[in-house]
Design an enzyme around this catalytic site. Structure first.
Site, PDB file in Angstrom:
ATOM      1  N   HIS A 231     143.261  65.132   1.211  1.00  0.00           N
ATOM      2  CA  HIS A 231     143.058  66.346   2.012  1.00  0.00           C
ATOM      3  C   HIS A 231     141.600  66.792   1.920  1.00  0.00           C
ATOM      4  CE1 HIS A 231     144.326  70.546   3.349  1.00  0.00           C
ATOM      5  NE2 HIS A 231     143.137  70.762   2.822  1.00  0.00           N
ATOM      6  N   GLU A 232     141.096  66.875   0.695  1.00  0.00           N
ATOM      7  CA  GLU A 232     139.718  67.323   0.513  1.00  0.00           C
ATOM      8  C   GLU A 232     138.715  66.267   0.975  1.00  0.00           C
ATOM      9  OE1 GLU A 232     139.427  70.276   0.009  1.00  0.00           O
ATOM     10  OE2 GLU A 232     141.390  70.778  -0.797  1.00  0.00           O
TER      11      GLU A 232
ATOM     12  N   HIS B  50     138.161  66.700   4.664  1.00  0.00           N
ATOM     13  CA  HIS B  50     137.192  67.767   4.944  1.00  0.00           C
ATOM     14  C   HIS B  50     135.763  67.251   4.772  1.00  0.00           C
ATOM     15  CE1 HIS B  50     139.903  71.100   5.496  1.00  0.00           C
ATOM     16  NE2 HIS B  50     140.385  71.065   4.265  1.00  0.00           N
TER      17      HIS B  50
END
Length: 266
Positions: free
Chosen positions: A58-59, A62
């Site tokens: 998820h990170e 980003h």
């Protein structure tokens, strides 16, 4: 060290992440094969490790999107190595979400990578950076639920099926929470570039408290019931029944004493 060598090291997958993947694979195999003497322990380790993998990706989503949008600083910060220890707030990004899984079976979003927004031009790019993380949760949820809605569970051991069902619950809940238009969460980050400057300035001081606000709301019985009703509706529509989810969570919380009807593997 040359600049090129430094850039390669900035993007090299961290041994920490490789170790987390190894734990996921080994405990997943133990859950599938019934090798573990205590199925609940294997399920706990498998679900926790897989959940941390999804948090890291998820990170990473980003950071990778930010890199291609103009923020070249994410590499030097270690965000492209998938190492959770490099995150801005490792406690919020990894420890707190895992604690919430243990306590309440909720896929809590965490705050992690710091993006230098001043390096990025264009509202669409800002929105895409914020959307990249929760879209990763959508992909995880689709992969985890696919065996259920495709009817491809023949031959899948019960404990492994229960673990997948519980993981799917975490990913669906994380997706819903991440897309909420609350300051500090990704949902608001998607909308923020399109809001008037004055509105953004007024909302900005509340961003650090957005997650706490959502957490407090989830303690309100009516909100909590509505939230989990929405999750149940989605999962039931994808073929994951209440029994699979219940047993997945029961096996995960092995220290509370597992229901015998959920712990028997074929």
């Amino acid at each position: 060290m040359t600049t090129a060598a430094a850039r390669r090291s900035d993007r090299r997958i961290s041994p920490v992440f490789v170790g987390i993947l190894a734990v996921t694979a080994v405990t997943g195999w133990a859950t599938w094969s019934g090798f573990a003497e205590q199925p609940g322990v294997a399920v706990f380790l498998f679900v926790t490790a897989a959940w941390v993998v999804s948090l890291c990706l998820h990170e990473y989503a980003h950071a990778r999107t930010a890199l291609h949008s103009g923020d070249i600083s994410v590499g030097a910060k270690g965000y492209l190595t998938l190492n959770p220890l490099k995150y801005t707030h490792a406690l919020l990004s990894i420890v707190l979400p895992v604690v919430f899984v243990i306590m309440g079976g909720i896929g809590l979003p965490g705050g992690a990578v710091f993006i230098e927004r001043g390096r990025i031009r264009g509202r669409w790019r800002h929105s895409l950076i914020s959307a990249a993380g929760p879209l990763t949760n959508v992909v995880f949820a689709a992969l985890l639920t696919a065996p259920f809605w495709l009817g491809a569970l023949d031959g899948v051991p019960r404990d492994f099926r229960f673990a997948l069902a519980f993981l799917a619950l975490l990913e669906v809940s994380a997706t819903i929470l991440n897309f909420l238009p609350v300051p500090g969460l990704d949902g608001y980050g998607i909308l923020e570039p399109w809001l008037p400057y004055g509105v953004r300035r007024q909302v900005e001081p509340f961003a650090p408290f957005g997650l706490l606000f959502v957490f407090a709301l989830l303690w309100v019985p009516s909100v909590n019931n509505a939230f989990f009703d929405a999750i149940d509706t989605i999962l039931n529509g994808l073929g994951i029944g209440d029994f699979d989810r219940y047993c997945g969570q029961e096996l995960y919380r092995f220290w509370q004493g597992t229901n015998e009807g959920c712990s028997v593997s074929p």
